[in-house]
Scaffold this motif. Structure first.
Motif, short mmCIF file in Angstrom:
data_model
loop_
_atom_site.label_atom_id
_atom_site.label_comp_id
_atom_site.label_asym_id
_atom_site.label_seq_id
_atom_site.Cartn_x
_atom_site.Cartn_y
_atom_site.Cartn_z
N ASN A 117 -4.02 -8.50 -5.41
CA ASN A 117 -3.07 -7.07 -5.19
C ASN A 117 -3.72 -5.94 -6.42
O ASN A 117 -4.19 -5.77 -7.73
CB ASN A 117 -1.79 -8.04 -5.68
CG ASN A 117 -0.75 -6.24 -6.04
OD1 ASN A 117 -1.52 -6.09 -4.60
ND2 ASN A 117 0.36 -6.46 -6.07
N TYR A 118 -4.04 -5.56 -5.55
CA TYR A 118 -5.23 -3.99 -6.21
C TYR A 118 -4.96 -2.70 -6.84
O TYR A 118 -4.31 -2.27 -5.48
CB TYR A 118 -7.17 -4.28 -6.09
CG TYR A 118 -6.66 -4.04 -5.01
CD1 TYR A 118 -7.58 -2.69 -4.87
CD2 TYR A 118 -6.69 -4.34 -3.64
CE1 TYR A 118 -7.81 -1.91 -3.13
CE2 TYR A 118 -7.06 -4.19 -2.50
CZ TYR A 118 -7.78 -3.10 -2.16
OH TYR A 118 -7.84 -2.42 -0.34
N LYS A 119 -4.85 -1.49 -7.56
CA LYS A 119 -4.04 -0.44 -7.28
C LYS A 119 -5.38 0.88 -7.00
O LYS A 119 -6.93 0.49 -6.71
CB LYS A 119 -4.08 -0.26 -8.42
CG LYS A 119 -3.00 1.54 -8.22
CD LYS A 119 -3.49 2.00 -10.07
CE LYS A 119 -1.69 3.21 -10.51
NZ LYS A 119 -1.74 3.35 -11.42
N PRO A 120 -5.48 1.20 -5.02
CA PRO A 120 -5.86 1.88 -4.45
C PRO A 120 -6.76 3.11 -5.29
O PRO A 120 -6.32 3.92 -5.86
CB PRO A 120 -5.04 2.45 -3.19
CG PRO A 120 -3.94 1.34 -3.51
CD PRO A 120 -3.30 0.88 -4.81
N PHE A 121 -7.34 3.69 -4.54
CA PHE A 121 -7.93 4.21 -5.87
C PHE A 121 -7.71 5.30 -5.12
O PHE A 121 -7.87 5.41 -4.41
CB PHE A 121 -10.39 3.78 -5.62
CG PHE A 121 -11.48 4.99 -6.40
CD1 PHE A 121 -10.98 4.71 -7.88
CD2 PHE A 121 -11.40 5.92 -6.18
CE1 PHE A 121 -12.16 5.40 -8.34
CE2 PHE A 121 -12.18 6.96 -6.53
CZ PHE A 121 -12.60 6.86 -8.03
N PRO A 122 -7.55 6.33 -6.22
CA PRO A 122 -7.49 7.41 -5.41
C PRO A 122 -8.25 8.62 -4.98
O PRO A 122 -9.57 8.58 -6.01
CB PRO A 122 -6.67 8.87 -7.82
CG PRO A 122 -7.88 7.96 -8.24
CD PRO A 122 -7.82 6.36 -7.40
N SER A 123 -7.73 9.20 -4.22
CA SER A 123 -7.05 9.29 -3.05
C SER A 123 -7.16 8.88 -1.85
O SER A 123 -5.91 9.03 -0.67
CB SER A 123 -6.37 10.41 -3.73
OG SER A 123 -6.75 11.49 -3.06
N THR A 124 -8.86 8.34 -2.37
CA THR A 124 -9.10 8.50 -0.02
C THR A 124 -8.79 7.38 -0.03
O THR A 124 -8.30 7.15 1.37
CB THR A 124 -10.04 8.89 0.38
OG1 THR A 124 -10.93 9.96 -0.43
CG2 THR A 124 -10.85 8.40 1.63
#
Length: 551
Positions: free
Chosen positions: A193-200
């Motif tokens: 579970n990871y935080k999506p890279f901003p913002s693409t």
């Protein structure tokens, strides 16, 4: 009738450099001509040559495809999406990423060829193209599994020399992974579970996705027998060393099954925390290397359509736009990596265009120890190996930008420790800040960029999270319960984005850009004036993509 391309890149096999050579290249790339037999050329100067023709005739369309579309954003001197990639960490001499390109936030260092924006798909208004596509039709499309047929096809192809990455039910994550993210088929893949890279990579901007990691067999076993406690311990140690931590929480692990004290209490018990070690455990003998993965580490990344359920809920659709694969085929020490960065800088100083090392079916070598491969939809929606020109695009992010951790993004952004093992779930994450910052990362990003995407054209995000004067509504953003609420689109926008991307699939125009924009981009430069600084000094930012999960 057989045709060939008259182009300097084809005739000499050498990259073009300098202004005069750039003019020659642009002239050559405008015309695909027949062999010298007097036959008619398929295209004439000024005609709109499709992306497929460049690949069919092996003519390089964009020698600077490593410059992603986002680099052509109009900043107006204040709107800064650049900081997410271009960073320098001079105060951290032990950091293996020695690119130190933070200065690029304040200057254009493009080649003559790179000054022209080749990402033509950004300037296409797809409103009319998708107007008559029924919602039912696109829903049926995105809910098809195109991953399993790819694997079956590759297994049967005796001429295929690339990797094959079977993961049962990958199209349907709830079937593919258990609660801790381990693939149920025993393949060794583990979702996190990871935080999506901003913002693409925010769903509101066109795609959903996930990432899986797999360590070599020796990291999963003890005395030649699979041992999940060993695997969990080694996965946790990889996270610990990549993030530069002294200790990390873990799911419950039996030190007795591993045969080693990992929390420093001089006992062999069940533990939920590991402290820094010198070596990995089990059958693995590798030393931990600061901010580096062990050799043979693999990543599998799916880029998917935006799933929409009957209630308008957003999820990761079964259909994949792309399947991306990375394998660390060679471990390079920090000193060796420094040499690689120096080589890249030297080539740029000599004004050489980017070089891509192709490996046939195996993809490309980024020359920093990683093999990269990718698959993308053909006109019928079946996943196919990407053409070498399409693969060159990958080096733009996974080679030499300053913000990455060992040329990767997602694992450094994993929810820290025990809570981060399991399939990506935006509803379980809040907008925590980056290391060294206080405000939420996505709130900070929207404030610095001036929109909900790099191009400031996501009207839905502007309406939801920005005030009438164009500033971010800080209180509203901070009141959200989770990332799902913050970065997923409405049903209407999700379906429109899916339809827009499908037109790119039908065109097979990936060389012209993969961003599923709905209307023509207005905040993007078609030609860069490198005499103008992209950003004022006060609008350039220091940043670390790693998150402060404690906050």
């Amino acid at each position: 009738m057989k045709y060939h391309v008259i182009g300097l890149a084809v005739l000499t096999g050498l990259a073009l450099t300098g202004c005069e050579e750039s003019k020659q290249y642009n002239q050559a790339a405008e015309l695909i001509v027949a062999q010298a037999d007097g036959s008619t050329a398929p295209y004439k100067p000024g005609e709109d040559i499709p992306a497929t023709a460049y690949m069919e005739h092996d003519e390089v369309y964009n020698p600077e495809s490593v410059i992603p579309p986002q680099c052509y954003t109009k900043t107006d001197g204040v709107n800064n999406p650049c900081y997410a990639c271009h960073q320098s960490y001079k105060e951290e001499p032990e950091r293996p990423n020695a690119m130190r390109d933070g200065h690029l936030q304040g200057v254009y260092e493009f080649s003559d060829l790179g000054l022209k924006n080749h990402w033509k798909n950004l300037f296409v208004d797809r409103t009319d193209l998708i107007a008559d596509v029924p919602d039912k039709e696109i829903m049926a499309w995105i809910n098809q599994d195109n991953y399993t047929p790819l694997i079956e096809k590759l297994k049967k192809d005796e001429q295929w020399h690339g990797e094959i990455t079977p993961l049962e039910n990958l199209a349907y994550p709830e079937k593919a992974f258990d609660e801790m993210g381990f693939a149920r088929d025993g393949s060794g893949w583990v979702a996190f579970n990871y935080k999506p890279f901003p913002s693409t990579f925010w769903p509101t901007n066109g795609s959903t996705g996930d990432v899986m990691i797999r360590l070599p067999e020796a990291f999963r076993s003890k005395a030649g027998v699979y041992n999940q406690d060993v695997y969990l311990a080694n996965l946790s140690l990889v996270e610990l060393t990549l993030k530069g931590l002294d200790k990390i929480s873990t799911p419950t692990i039996s030190e007795q099954r591993i045969g080693k004290d990992l929390n420093g209490d001089n006992q062999l018990t069940e533990i939920n925390e590991i402290t820094k070690q010198t070596h990995y455990v089990g059958d693995a003998t590798d030393e931990l290397a600061y901010m580096l993965y062990p050799q043979e580490t693999e990543f599998l990344h799916t880029v998917r359509y935006i799933g929409v359920d009957e209630h308008g809920g957003i999820y990761n659709a079964p259909r994949m736009k792309e399947l991306r694969y990375m394998k660390k085929h060679k471990f390079k020490t920090r000193q060796s990596l420094n040499s690689s960065y120096y080589r890249e800088a030297k080539e740029k100083e000599f004004e050489n265009l980017p070089q891509t090392l192709y490996l046939g079916d195996r993809g490309i070598n980024n020359t920093f120890g990683w093999t990269i491969n990718g698959y993308i939809e053909d006109k019928q929606g079946n996943l196919r190996p990407q053409h070498k020109q399409e693969l060159a695009f990958c080096n733009g992010c996974h080679k030499t930008i300053g913000s990455t951790y060992d040329q990767t993004f997602s694992f450094a952004r994993k929810v820290e420790g025990a809570r981060g093992w399991g399939y990506i779930n935006l509803k379980e994450m809040k907008d925590v800040p980056n290391k060294g910052e206080t405000l939420g990362e996505f709130l900070t990003y929207m404030n610095r960029v001036g929109g909900g995407d790099e191009f400031r054209q996501n009207s839905e995000m502007l309406q939801k999270w920005f005030k009438a004067d164009g500033t971010v509504d800080k209180e509203k953003v901070e009141s959200t319960d989770n990332l799902y609420e913050l970065i997923t689109p409405s049903k209407e926008r999700a379906l429109a984005l899916n339809k827009a991307y499908k037109t790119i699939v039908e065109e097979q125009s990936y060389l012209f850009g993969r961003d599923a924009t709905l209307v023509e981009a207005s905040n993007v430069l078609q030609q860069v004036d490198d005499s103008q600084a992209p950003l004022k000094k006060e609008n350039q930012h220091q940043w670390d993509m790693q998150l402060d999960w404690a906050k």
